[in-house]
Write an enzyme that holds these catalytic residues in place. Structure first.
Site, PDB file in Angstrom:
ATOM      1  N   TYR A  88     -14.827  27.353  18.110  1.00 39.74           N
ATOM      2  CA  TYR A  88     -14.655  28.675  17.513  1.00 39.74           C
ATOM      3  C   TYR A  88     -15.987  29.180  16.956  1.00 39.74           C
ATOM      4  O   TYR A  88     -16.383  30.319  17.200  1.00 39.74           O
ATOM      5  CB  TYR A  88     -13.599  28.609  16.407  1.00 39.74           C
ATOM      6  CG  TYR A  88     -13.413  29.900  15.664  1.00 39.74           C
ATOM      7  CD1 TYR A  88     -12.625  30.922  16.192  1.00 39.74           C
ATOM      8  CD2 TYR A  88     -14.022  30.115  14.431  1.00 39.74           C
ATOM      9  CE1 TYR A  88     -12.456  32.117  15.508  1.00 39.74           C
ATOM     10  CE2 TYR A  88     -13.862  31.303  13.745  1.00 39.74           C
ATOM     11  CZ  TYR A  88     -13.070  32.300  14.288  1.00 39.74           C
ATOM     12  OH  TYR A  88     -12.912  33.473  13.611  1.00 39.74           O
ATOM     13  N   HIS A 129       0.823  -1.213   0.000  1.00 41.52           N
ATOM     14  CA  HIS A 129       0.000   0.000   0.000  1.00 41.52           C
ATOM     15  C   HIS A 129       0.858   1.264   0.000  1.00 41.52           C
ATOM     16  O   HIS A 129       2.058   1.214   0.219  1.00 41.52           O
ATOM     17  CB  HIS A 129      -1.005   0.020   1.160  1.00 41.52           C
ATOM     18  CG  HIS A 129      -0.391   0.064   2.524  1.00 41.52           C
ATOM     19  ND1 HIS A 129       0.089  -1.046   3.167  1.00 41.52           N
ATOM     20  CD2 HIS A 129      -0.185   1.085   3.372  1.00 41.52           C
ATOM     21  CE1 HIS A 129       0.566  -0.710   4.351  1.00 41.52           C
ATOM     22  NE2 HIS A 129       0.415   0.586   4.500  1.00 41.52           N
ATOM     23  N   GLN A 139     -18.474  32.508  18.422  1.00 39.97           N
ATOM     24  CA  GLN A 139     -18.330  33.704  17.587  1.00 39.97           C
ATOM     25  C   GLN A 139     -19.055  34.900  18.183  1.00 39.97           C
ATOM     26  O   GLN A 139     -18.503  35.999  18.209  1.00 39.97           O
ATOM     27  CB  GLN A 139     -18.862  33.447  16.180  1.00 39.97           C
ATOM     28  CG  GLN A 139     -17.876  32.807  15.255  1.00 39.97           C
ATOM     29  CD  GLN A 139     -16.688  33.701  14.976  1.00 39.97           C
ATOM     30  OE1 GLN A 139     -16.798  34.695  14.284  1.00 39.97           O
ATOM     31  NE2 GLN A 139     -15.544  33.367  15.533  1.00 39.97           N
ATOM     32  N   HIS A 197       0.975   5.309   1.494  1.00 40.72           N
ATOM     33  CA  HIS A 197       0.496   6.366   2.390  1.00 40.72           C
ATOM     34  C   HIS A 197       1.023   7.682   1.842  1.00 40.72           C
ATOM     35  O   HIS A 197       2.223   7.810   1.596  1.00 40.72           O
ATOM     36  CB  HIS A 197       1.066   6.211   3.810  1.00 40.72           C
ATOM     37  CG  HIS A 197       0.344   5.237   4.650  1.00 40.72           C
ATOM     38  ND1 HIS A 197      -0.773   5.570   5.369  1.00 40.72           N
ATOM     39  CD2 HIS A 197       0.587   3.935   4.887  1.00 40.72           C
ATOM     40  CE1 HIS A 197      -1.184   4.504   6.031  1.00 40.72           C
ATOM     41  NE2 HIS A 197      -0.379   3.503   5.751  1.00 40.72           N
TER      42      HIS A 197
END
Length: 139
Positions: free
Chosen positions: A125, A62, A129, A64
């Site tokens: 966040y 494989h 606000q 990555h």
């Protein structure tokens, strides 16, 4: 991964993807000269698209890849650019891959976003606000 914001007309972005894909039947064919050429082709394709490779690890069964791309490029487009080019070229240059596999790559792949800010941080966040917004002085 450190934050490196890039800009384009109308956007500032820092998009990273962790991609993993495997040869068909997860055959361990990605070694020696095949591995070296595969890494070269991945770097070539990234350069053609102005994508930045953060990490690349090719093992026999494989791949990555952590890559930073542009907002206009979907994760599926990024994965398919790497898989399409490498399959075509490697099967041309290494005939034994044609005889062992009907296609080089399996149809599937894994993708996850990779960034410096967690989903929890973004959620916090957004939820706060209104607490940080400047208060208007008028009535």
């Amino acid at each position: 991964m450190t934050r490196q914001v890039r800009t384009s007309p109308g956007a500032a972005y820092d998009l990273g993807y962790h991609l993993v894909w495997c040869p068909k039947y997860r055959r361990p064919v990605l070694s020696g000269p095949v591995k070296d050429r595969l890494e070269e082709l991945i770097r070539q394709r990234a350069a053609e698209h102005d994508w930045r490779i953060i990490a690349l690890d090719v093992v026999p069964d494989h791949v990555h890849l952590c890559v930073k791309s542009h907002p206009k490029d979907s994760p599926s487009y990024v994965a398919n650019q790497f898989k399409g080019l490498t399959s075509r070229v490697l099967r041309q240059e290494f005939p034994h891959l044609k005889s062992r596999l009907p296609t080089l790559w399996s149809r599937s792949y894994f993708v996850a976003t990779a960034g410096t800010v967690s989903a929890e941080t973004v959620q916090r966040y957004i939820e706060t606000q209104d607490e940080r917004a400047p208060k208007s002085g008028g009535g």
